[in-house]
Write a protein that holds these residues in place. Structure first.
Motif: not given
Lengths: 395, 408
Positions: B223-230
């Protein structure tokens, strides 16, 4: 951004990819699952309904894809295939001007053209004596079928404590297992017999294993293809894939194609349905090599309509549903075999809006693969020829 | 049900690692779609062999008809576990996260004990295999490391997972800093285990509890504009496939749609022109072993695309073999033989290339194949980091063994 995006990781798509990668093009293959060639005998049928494939090619109807690309293109493509397979240690023998025969697991013979050297039988199948080996508990391979059809034949069952083709192929890669097998062959009391073994002599290095058995036992040894899981089919697919990786190619194993991006009369990219979000594959030229009905390239409805499943290209259909099949199922030449995508001389789909889309393999209309027994040969030669047209387009 | 789409072609069987080496397992076709016809609701599970499947997903990737073979088997495994007494190993391995929490606190002692004869005897007594050295724990975990690094328009929340957190925090920090150097703001959000080990050990409730917690936290970042990376490909598969799928947690779909493999993310930035890397020379020949779960995610092999941009680097992609460890599967004595056989098959393919190093994304693959091949074992990010903007120092390539000088 890729130069070429190949849709379909079967024999046609991979051969096209290999040709383009050899020319230094950046190539991506997208594939939904593994291809049908994994289930095949690994032999290359070019034109199995005749004795001389190249010579008799001109007797085919003029609409047949072989006639469209021409005899020379077929021959060149087959030579390229052989060279590629040699680079990954899968040697083929055979000559496109003359067919050959191999023994099947039910004791009949199959006419084909290129044969893996492990299956090579250089003798008179009718007259000479063969001794068939099978393995205790191995389903789907019964030497009695062969014995019942062939005079001068006998068999032994070896108990090796492995019960399926995959397990056996793996075990043969192990020194100790191979040694045990060689000793058992030496102990056989069948002088002068040639030894036939189901095609399980290794997955990674069948050539080396077969050669070692031949040397150590001083006998003629050859493999007989089995029902799926088919080791020679898997060797063929993995060999093509390995050669492609070695040339720097990329493969996307995915699910369906989720969407197509176009601009004007060009395809810009395709997106693959992966987990979570779609994956975008962006290219300059595209090849449709998704196969026919069995591979999912074509889909038919009860209402006698057929669809091409990726781009919804117009599909040629021979007739209404009730006329798709002959009365006798086992008689080849069912009209439905003519269904597919009609192509222009440069192997572009006819009546398509896209200038950068090409088509190859069993999805091509008028192939009649069962009737002419031309599956892998058609896949290879139309794949390589389409690749040449794509290369020309990219210049 | 999807099993009705199965035409029994056996392509799945051709791809099953366990079927090849363990004659007790009937293969994915029989264990999946075939047996599913007889698994009626309300009937007790009787086939203990369902647990021999190690959930590599190769059957499902190979199926041309879209049958969810491994998911059918997974559901049968969960049902079997629910109806039968749980062995202690299943309980331990479902809760590796808590093991990590405790063991990292007591790392020096735990690491010693796990290498001692007595420690091994105890492990074997409860069904834990000691053929492979047990993973070593680190006191300075990632969760205790700087949780915000780098500045930039693009922001990512790094889901590092248990292996990087407890066992290889050094590698986690390398990945964090690599992203930061590319002009990305990286945060290490609070997180628990992705849930995959619990799912693999038949404990869907624990898996769902972990997943719900992670999805809640990650959703706020999204929601705060982050992408998730793994970076761990099994965590990645859980986040993108299981959260919206079998675990069906709130915000699962949102997490799945906003989650990227770390190399997929870097490649995307390069292709969009937002990162203009100047890859320095890395004179090495590497064997890139593709983890099963990377293949299953269906994004191609993005690290291989990055390797192709690195001058001097020769890489070979190997995607036919499962390492056999499969998370906790190979750490159970009952699976030891299967796991070892599979490891040997994969190792033989790798060694035949005579590479300078083995490269693979997955922690389990690294442990198993690093041990069996005896090769220096790297993460793809370490290779990219070594090359990125010419920041190549031999010591950066590996924390364990530096690249020989002649290779630099």
């Amino acid at each position: 951004m890729y130069d070429a995006v190949i849709i379909g990781g079967g024999i046609s798509g991979l051969m096209a990819s290999l040709w383009l990668a050899t020319k230094g093009r950046r190539v991506a293959v997208v594939s939904k699952g593994d291809p049908m060639c994994c289930l095949s005998t690994g032999c290359i049928d070019v034109l199995g309904h005749t004795d001389s494939p190249l010579k008799d090619m001109k007797k085919l109807p003029s609409s047949h894809p072989y006639r469209m690309i021409g005899q020379d293109a077929v021959e060149e493509s087959l030579i390229f295939f052989k060279e590629i397979m040699e680079t990954v240690g899968l040697n083929y023998t055979g000559d496109p001007s003359r067919n050959t025969e191999i023994l099947t697991p039910i004791g009949t013979t199959k006419t084909t053209c290129f044969v893996p050297t492990t299956m090579q039988v250089s003798f008179d199948l009718e007259e000479e004596y063969i001794h068939v080996i099978s393995f205790k508990g191995l389903k789907d391979f019964y030497p009695s079928y062969i014995i019942s059809r062939k005079k001068n034949a006998s068999f032994s069952i070896f108990d090796m404590d492995v019960y399926n083709t995959m397990g056996l192929a793996h075990a043969f890669e192990e020194k100790a297992f191979l040694g045990r097998f060689i000793r058992m062959i030496r102990d056989l009391e069948v002088p002068n017999a040639k030894i036939a073994i189901p095609a399980v002599l290794g997955l990674r290095s069948p050539g080396r294993i077969t050669e070692e058995i031949r040397m150590e036992t001083e006998r003629d040894i050859f493999e007989i293809p089995t029902l799926p899981p088919s080791i020679p089919g898997l060797r063929l697919f993995r060999g093509l894939k390995k050669a492609f990786f070695e040339k720097g190619g990329h493969i996307y194993w995915g699910k369906e194609i989720a969407s197509i991006e176009k601009s004007g009369n060009k395809i810009e990219a395709i997106t693959l349905a992966g987990e979570g979000k779609p994956t975008r594959v962006h290219g300059k030229a595209f090849l449709l090599a998704t196969g026919s009905f069995i591979s999912g390239g074509l889909y038919a409805t009860r209402e006698s309509k057929a669809y091409e499943t990726v781009f919804d290209l117009p599909v040629y259909m021979p007739d209404k549903r009730h006329k798709w099949f002959n009365d006798d199922f086992f008689k080849t030449g069912h009209p439905i075999e003519r269904a597919g995508i009609q192509a222009t001389e440069s192997l572009r789909p006819k009546d398509s809006e896209y200038e950068n889309l090409f088509v190859s393999g069993s999805i091509l209309a008028f192939s009649e693969i069962m009737k002419y027994q031309c599956g892998h040969g058609l896949g290879i030669s139309t794949g390589v020829t389409a690749a040449k047209h794509m290369d020309g387009y990219l210049k | 049900m999807m099993f009705e789409h199965c035409i029994r072609c056996n392509i799945c069987t051709e791809n099953c690692p366990v079927f090849r080496v363990n004659k007790k397992f009937p293969g994915p076709k029989q264990a999946g779609p075939d047996a599913q016809r007889f698994r009626l609701d309300g009937e007790e599970s009787v086939d203990s062999w369902v647990e021999l499947c190690l959930q590599c997903k190769r059957c499902e990737v190979a199926c041309p008809y879209g049958v969810n073979v491994s998911e059918i088997i997974l559901k049968a495994q969960i049902k079997y576990r629910q109806e039968h007494k749980k062995p202690i190993t299943s309980i331990i391995f479902a809760n590796t996260y808590y093991m990590g929490l405790i063991n990292s606190q007591l790392a020096p002692a735990v690491n010693r004990i796990s290498q001692l004869g007595l420690g091994k005897t105890i492990a074997r007594a409860i069904g834990i295999s000691t053929k492979l050295p047990l993973p070593q724990y680190r006191v300075l975990t990632l969760s205790k490391s700087r949780s915000k690094v780098g500045k930039g328009e693009r922001k990512v929340a790094f889901f590092y997972g248990c292996y990087l957190n407890f066992n290889r925090p050094d590698l986690g920090r390398t990945i964090r800093d690599l992203l930061a150097r590319m002009g990305i703001e990286v945060v290490l959000p609070k997180q628990v285990c992705c849930g995959l080990p619990a799912l693999g050990n038949g404990d869907i409730e624990t898996a769902r509890r972990f997943a719900t917690k992670n999805a809640t936290i990650l959703s706020e970042y999204i929601d705060k504009g982050y992408s998730v990376v793994y970076a761990c490909t099994s965590c990645g598969l859980a986040l993108t496939r299981d959260y919206p799928g079998i675990l069906d947690v709130p915000n699962g779909k949102k997490v799945a749609e906003n989650t990227y493999n770390v190399h997929e993310y870097i490649l995307k930035l390069i292709e969009e022109g937002n990162v203009k890397p100047n890859f320095g020379k890395v004179n090495m020949k590497i064997a890139y072993h593709i983890p099963c779960h990377l293949k299953a995610i269906g994004i191609g092999y993005p690290a291989a695309s990055l390797f192709s941009m690195i001058p001097g680097l020769t890489y070979h992609v190997l995607d036919d073999n499962c390492c056999g460890l499969a998370g906790s599967y190979g750490f159970k004595t009952k699976n030891e033989e299967t796991s070892n056989e599979l490891g040997r098959i994969a190792s033989a393919s790798i060694l035949s290339l005579e590479p300078d190093a083995l490269v693979t994304d997955c922690g389990a693959c690294k442990m198993q194949l690093g041990h069996l091949t005896g090769l220096k074992t790297l993460d793809p990010a370490e290779v990219i980091n070594a090359s990125f903007n010419g920041h190549y120092k031999p010591t950066e390539v590996s924390t364990r063994q530096a690249v020989p000088e002649s290779k630099t």
